[in-house]
Write a protein that holds these residues in place. Structure first.
Motif, PDB file in Angstrom:
ATOM      1  N   ILE A  50      31.709  26.593 -30.775  1.00 30.59           N
ATOM      2  CA  ILE A  50      32.159  26.046 -31.857  1.00 30.59           C
ATOM      3  C   ILE A  50      33.172  26.781 -32.626  1.00 30.59           C
ATOM      4  O   ILE A  50      34.162  26.076 -33.310  1.00 30.59           O
ATOM      5  CB  ILE A  50      31.192  25.539 -33.056  1.00 30.59           C
ATOM      6  CG1 ILE A  50      30.255  26.761 -33.477  1.00 30.59           C
ATOM      7  CG2 ILE A  50      30.453  24.478 -32.166  1.00 30.59           C
ATOM      8  CD1 ILE A  50      29.408  26.152 -34.534  1.00 30.59           C
ATOM      9  N   VAL A  51      33.283  27.929 -32.458  1.00 31.12           N
ATOM     10  CA  VAL A  51      34.258  28.674 -33.379  1.00 31.12           C
ATOM     11  C   VAL A  51      35.875  28.834 -32.633  1.00 31.12           C
ATOM     12  O   VAL A  51      35.525  29.097 -31.415  1.00 31.12           O
ATOM     13  CB  VAL A  51      33.683  30.310 -33.652  1.00 31.12           C
ATOM     14  CG1 VAL A  51      34.651  31.167 -34.254  1.00 31.12           C
ATOM     15  CG2 VAL A  51      32.487  30.136 -34.584  1.00 31.12           C
ATOM     16  N   LYS A  70      37.722  29.994 -37.206  1.00 32.40           N
ATOM     17  CA  LYS A  70      37.850  28.562 -37.756  1.00 32.40           C
ATOM     18  C   LYS A  70      36.620  27.877 -37.221  1.00 32.40           C
ATOM     19  O   LYS A  70      36.681  27.717 -35.941  1.00 32.40           O
ATOM     20  CB  LYS A  70      39.200  28.242 -37.698  1.00 32.40           C
ATOM     21  CG  LYS A  70      40.193  29.054 -38.558  1.00 32.40           C
ATOM     22  CD  LYS A  70      41.589  28.228 -38.658  1.00 32.40           C
ATOM     23  CE  LYS A  70      42.382  28.903 -39.701  1.00 32.40           C
ATOM     24  NZ  LYS A  70      43.762  28.350 -39.579  1.00 32.40           N
ATOM     25  N   ILE A  71      36.294  26.885 -38.071  1.00 30.40           N
ATOM     26  CA  ILE A  71      35.466  25.912 -37.438  1.00 30.40           C
ATOM     27  C   ILE A  71      35.988  24.578 -37.604  1.00 30.40           C
ATOM     28  O   ILE A  71      36.455  24.296 -38.893  1.00 30.40           O
ATOM     29  CB  ILE A  71      33.750  25.952 -37.815  1.00 30.40           C
ATOM     30  CG1 ILE A  71      33.375  27.115 -37.542  1.00 30.40           C
ATOM     31  CG2 ILE A  71      33.135  24.818 -36.924  1.00 30.40           C
ATOM     32  CD1 ILE A  71      31.822  27.567 -38.334  1.00 30.40           C
ATOM     33  N   ASP A  72      36.213  23.573 -36.776  1.00 29.77           N
ATOM     34  CA  ASP A  72      36.920  22.383 -37.139  1.00 29.77           C
ATOM     35  C   ASP A  72      38.087  22.564 -37.585  1.00 29.77           C
ATOM     36  O   ASP A  72      38.549  22.113 -38.778  1.00 29.77           O
ATOM     37  CB  ASP A  72      35.956  21.379 -37.870  1.00 29.77           C
ATOM     38  CG  ASP A  72      34.494  21.331 -37.295  1.00 29.77           C
ATOM     39  OD1 ASP A  72      34.502  21.500 -35.986  1.00 29.77           O
ATOM     40  OD2 ASP A  72      33.460  21.458 -37.956  1.00 29.77           O
ATOM     41  N   ARG A  89      27.119  24.788 -41.507  1.00 31.15           N
ATOM     42  CA  ARG A  89      28.269  24.860 -40.418  1.00 31.15           C
ATOM     43  C   ARG A  89      28.591  26.578 -40.322  1.00 31.15           C
ATOM     44  O   ARG A  89      28.933  26.857 -39.062  1.00 31.15           O
ATOM     45  CB  ARG A  89      29.338  23.984 -40.858  1.00 31.15           C
ATOM     46  CG  ARG A  89      30.071  23.624 -39.811  1.00 31.15           C
ATOM     47  CD  ARG A  89      29.648  22.597 -38.669  1.00 31.15           C
ATOM     48  NE  ARG A  89      30.526  22.101 -37.710  1.00 31.15           N
ATOM     49  CZ  ARG A  89      30.249  22.174 -36.371  1.00 31.15           C
ATOM     50  NH1 ARG A  89      29.051  22.457 -35.925  1.00 31.15           N
ATOM     51  NH2 ARG A  89      31.209  21.880 -35.654  1.00 31.15           N
ATOM     52  N   GLU A  90      28.631  27.130 -41.464  1.00 29.59           N
ATOM     53  CA  GLU A  90      29.039  28.461 -41.131  1.00 29.59           C
ATOM     54  C   GLU A  90      28.037  29.280 -40.576  1.00 29.59           C
ATOM     55  O   GLU A  90      28.563  30.160 -39.749  1.00 29.59           O
ATOM     56  CB  GLU A  90      29.438  28.983 -42.700  1.00 29.59           C
ATOM     57  CG  GLU A  90      30.357  29.995 -42.726  1.00 29.59           C
ATOM     58  CD  GLU A  90      30.843  30.259 -44.571  1.00 29.59           C
ATOM     59  OE1 GLU A  90      30.555  31.391 -44.850  1.00 29.59           O
ATOM     60  OE2 GLU A  90      31.700  29.601 -44.842  1.00 29.59           O
ATOM     61  N   GLY A 137      28.269  28.589 -36.990  1.00 35.10           N
ATOM     62  CA  GLY A 137      29.537  29.493 -36.593  1.00 35.10           C
ATOM     63  C   GLY A 137      29.351  31.070 -36.358  1.00 35.10           C
ATOM     64  O   GLY A 137      29.520  31.446 -35.409  1.00 35.10           O
ATOM     65  N   ASP A 153      27.173  31.415 -33.343  1.00 34.63           N
ATOM     66  CA  ASP A 153      28.025  31.222 -32.265  1.00 34.63           C
ATOM     67  C   ASP A 153      28.650  32.327 -31.933  1.00 34.63           C
ATOM     68  O   ASP A 153      28.905  32.742 -30.726  1.00 34.63           O
ATOM     69  CB  ASP A 153      29.076  30.043 -32.528  1.00 34.63           C
ATOM     70  CG  ASP A 153      29.771  29.544 -31.228  1.00 34.63           C
ATOM     71  OD1 ASP A 153      29.336  29.682 -30.033  1.00 34.63           O
ATOM     72  OD2 ASP A 153      30.859  29.168 -31.485  1.00 34.63           O
TER      73      ASP A 153
END
Lengths: 223, 656
Positions: free
Chosen positions: B565-566, B586-588, B600-601, B604, B607
């Motif tokens: 995702i990252v 960055k994600i999205d 979400r962080e 990441g 990930d």
């Protein structure tokens, strides 16, 4: 044959170089020396001189930087046009009066191989006729019909237009100076808001016996 | 290599007296704030990396209040399935001095004490590296390191794209190929930046020197001055100055001729006069005597006049003195007697009383006192009379003295007056006598002149010569005028000469301008050469920048394939349009900390850890703090062992 390079054009900085294969002449100092170097493959030691038209920042801001690089800089506006001629390498440069809100000069460059090249910018009109021009670098700042009517008569409008050349004026000048030897016309210093490059090419091309181009940053034009 | 944590034993570690925790592939440790979740993660990271879960190096891990207790952490792990125990404890060193004993760490691997060095050697052999441990297993480690470090790690993850190979792909970077054969990109960049800096410093002072030299240049143009010089020289050369020496010779000749003729004339005059005198010889002797007598007489007159003058001065003196004396006499006469009589005080009643007892005096004593007083009065009167008499006799004497002196002066005055009369008469007589003699002499001289003239007029050459002299004099005057004109012209010549010199000087000054220009040109050449050196360095720096851009563009995709995702952003364009290297996960499309939700962080970060672990094939347990932000179904399914630390309502730690 020589090469004309547009280092920068327009209100963000004007600077053009003419390379005759041996020496390079810089016209106006509105771009940093490093940008000039990048556009001449870093061969700075081939620069023979720099001619500055007038004191406005977009034409003269980097004159000192260029001078401090050991390059001869000619500012006729500081000498009140006393000396009309300078020689830089094989370039014989003559200055002539332009019509602007500060003292401003255009340059007629005579070169044994490239012929006569004219450079005139920031002028409402040009009061002279030139014979045997081979190449013309000329300001085409705005097109009357594109001006925002709401701004008519405002100080901003006056400031923007005073001392700049309109498309029709450029056309008249080109008609007066067209000749068999003319190889090209490069229009420069186009306003972002009040001018359209395609329009300029369309409207000017029919009146000269050579191609008309619009200068954009980085453009290289063989002369 | 896969490392799994089976259990962790803590003893005297931070707030934990003694505890043991067991772990599975996915373990959740929950409890309220301060219940000791982080302590477990601290113990794990301390065991391997000497830091706590916040990545603080050498953290304070001893229990608060009982600092003399020394912590021990024992982990039971499997490495690729094989079970091992790993113990780390703090131990006080033997201390001879005062204060806290220094503390050192002791290690045991599978219950065998080992040094730290040997331990890591053994672990390295098993595929565990201390330097990578945090980056691979701590979710915050990689993202908190510097961009350049992250880039280095990420670029290592790409297939074998060497800088040379990338440089060879584009024309703008071709010039770097030979350089990259010898140096790294960083070295090339540093070297050229140093060149640029040195070049800037080398000529920093030259522009100011040039400005100074330009100011020192004189104004004017050599060609204008040379034209002026030519004009002045032509004017000077046009001056027709006669030769003064020739004129002077001619003039002298004329003057000599005049002098010769004049001499001739005067000689003849003298001769004539002599002849005339001869003819008057009878009277000439008288004439000489008379002349002598006149001079004697004149001398006598002047003597007598001196005497008369002397007498008159005497008389004047006498008159003045006599008048002064008369005045003094009058003043003396008017002077009043300076003495005034004062009578002694009369007797009083108090004088007739005894000063000691205050009783009235006896009659006898009283009479004595009265008599004494009368005697005093008498004495005073006599004294006064005597003094007045003496003053009056004195006054008389002085007046007499003035009068007699005055009379003497009057007598002297009268004597002088009589003598003056006699002398004046004598002077008058002598003057008359001399006058008569003078008349005789002048009569005689007239006679001589008359006679001489008579003789000269008889000479026929006389007039001709006079005329000749006049003519010569005229000619001489004409020559003189020419000579004066020559002088004037010469002066003018020198004026022109000075002007030419001044112009020459100015030309020399302007020629100095040429020298200055030559110097400026050579300085400018030096500047330009230097500018070229700068340009060469700038060319390389720009090429390095282009290489980096090309490399970024080429490798970004390759790098980001390692992560789910990252997506790493490896370059950006700054506001001024220049291109810069960076490394922003960055994600999205959003960077960490920039409107990304915590869950979400965390995903990441996991990930990133997972991607790195996969790439390096090194699976290490990951402790994820603040895991309450993630719902269970949002916990990513990953191959590595995961320990989630969650805040919950539980008073005591719950391990599940």
């Amino acid at each position: 044959m020589g090469m004309l390079t547009v280092v920068g054009t327009g209100s963000k900085g004007n600077c053009y170089t003419i390379d005759d294969g041996k020496g390079i002449l810089v016209l106006d100092a509105g771009m940093p020396l490093l940008s000039i170097k990048r556009s001449i493959n870093y061969e700075v030691s081939r620069i023979v001189g720099c001619c500055v038209t007038h004191s406005h920042k977009d034409h003269s801001e980097y004159a000192n930087q260029i001078k401090n690089g050991g390059i001869r800089v000619w500012k006729p506006y500081e000498e009140h046009g006393e000396a009309r001629h300078r020689k830089f390498g094989d370039f014989d440069v003559y200055c002539f009066d332009c019509v602007h809100d500060v003292p401003c000069y255009g340059f007629l460059i005579k070169h044994p191989a490239m012929g006569n090249i004219l450079y005139a910018t920031d002028t409402e009109f040009i009061k002279y006729r030139f014979s045997n021009l081979r190449f013309i670098i000329i300001e085409c700042n705005y097109i009357e019909s594109m001006l925002d009517e709401d701004l008519d008569g405002t100080p901003k409008r006056d400031h923007v237009l005073t001392g700049h050349m309109e498309l029709e004026t450029v056309k008249r000048f080109l008609i007066a100076n067209d000749n068999d030897k003319l190889r090209g016309v490069l229009t420069v210093h186009l306003s972002n808001d009040n001018c359209d490059p395609d329009d300029v090419v369309c409207k000017l091309s029919p009146f000269v016996s050579c191609p008309v181009w619009v200068a954009n940053k980085g453009r290289q034009q063989p002369i | 290599m896969k490392l799994e944590l089976k259990s962790l034993e803590l003893k005297d570690f931070k707030g934990c007296r003694e505890a043991k925790f067991d772990f599975t592939q996915l373990t959740t440790i929950s409890g309220e704030n301060g219940s000791g979740k982080s302590t477990i993660a601290d113990a794990w990271y301390w065991l391997w990396c000497d830091c706590d879960s916040r990545m603080t190096k050498n953290p304070m891990i001893r229990p608060v209040g009982v600092e003399e207790s020394l912590p021990t952490v024992t982990a039971t792990i499997t490495i690729d399935g094989a079970k091992h125990t790993f113990t780390k404890r703090q131990e006080a060193k033997q201390s001879s001095g005062k204060g806290n004993a220094p503390i050192s760490n002791k290690y045991e691997f599978n219950s065998v004490p080992v040094t730290e060095r040997d331990l890591w050697k053994k672990l390295n052999d098993m595929g565990i590296y201390k330097d990578d441990f945090l980056a691979l297993s701590h979710p915050n480690s990689f993202t908190s390191s510097k961009a350049a470090e992250m880039r280095k790690v990420l670029f290592d993850m790409t297939s074998d794209h060497t800088d040379i190979e990338i440089a060879g792909r584009a024309e703008e970077t071709l010039l770097l190929v030979p350089l990259l054969e010898q140096y790294s990109v960083e070295e090339i960049l540093a070297m050229n930046k140093a060149t640029l800096k040195a070049a800037k410093e080398r000529v920093a002072s030259i522009p100011d020197i040039i400005v100074g030299m330009e100011r020192s240049k004189a104004e004017g143009s050599i060609s204008a001055l040379e034209a002026e010089k030519e004009a002045v020289t032509a004017e000077r050369d046009a001056l027709n100055i006669p030769n003064k020496a020739d004129l002077s010779d001619e003039y002298n000749k004329k003057m000599n001729a005049i002098r010769a003729i004049e001499q001739d004339i005067s000689e003849r005059k003298w001769k004539a006069s002599r002849e005339a005198r001869k003819k008057l010889d009878d009277v000439s002797r008288d004439f000489d005597r008379l002349k002598f007598e006149i001079s004697t007489g004149e001398r006598d007159i002047s003597n007598q006049e001196a005497v008369a003058k002397n007498l008159m001065r005497n008389m004047e003196d006498c008159r003045t003195n006599s008048n002064d004396l008369k005045k003094a006499y009058e003043e003396e006469k008017e002077e009043k007697c300076p003495y005034i009589y004062t009578e002694p005080k009369p007797l009083k009643e108090s004088d007739l009383v005894c000063p000691t007892c205050g009783q009235k005096l006896t009659m006898k004593l009283r009479d004595e006192a009265i008599k004494r007083h009368e005697a005093e009065v008498k004495e005073a009167k006599e004294d006064f009379d005597q003094r007045v008499a003496a003053w009056e006799s004195d006054k008389k004497q002085r007046m007499e003295h003035y009068r007699s002196r005055s009379r003497e002066y009057v007598a002297q005055f009268n004597d002088a007056k009589i003598r003056l009369k006699t002398v004046s008469a004598e002077i008058q007589r002598l003057k008359t006598e001399v006058g008569e003699k003078k008349k005789l002499v002048s009569d005689y001289e007239l006679k001589v002149k008359k006679q001489t003239d008579e003789l000269l007029t008889t000479d026929e050459y006389h007039d001709i010569e006079e005329a000749r002299v006049a003519e010569l004099k005229e000619e001489a005057a004409a020559i003189k005028a020419k000579m004066d004109e020559a002088d004037n012209l010469r002066e003018k010549f020198y004026e022109y000469h000075d002007r030419i010199n001044a112009i020459d000087r100015n030309i020399a000054v302007l020629r100095h301008n040429d020298e200055i220009d030559a110097k400026i040109d050579s300085l400018n050449a030096e500047l330009l050469e230097n500018e070229q050196a700068k340009a060469n360095a700038e060319k390389v720096i720009d090429a390095v920048s282009a290489l980096s851009r090309n490399k970024n563009e080429l490798l970004t995709e390759e790098i980001n394939k390692h992560f789910k995702i990252v997506q790493f952003c490896l370059f950006e364009y700054l506001k001024n349009g220049t291109y810069a290297d960076t490394c922003i996960p960055k994600i999205d499309g959003k960077a960490f900390g920039e409107s990304l939700n915590t869950g979400r962080e965390l995903q990441g970060k996991l990930d990133i850890c997972e991607g790195l672990q996969k790439y390096y094939d090194t699976y290490l347990p990951i402790f994820l703090d603040n895991a309450e932000s993630l719902n269970d179904w949002n916990v990513p399914k990953i191959d590595t062992q995961l320990v989630l630390l969650k805040v919950s309502e539980d008073k005591k730690l719950v391990v599940s």
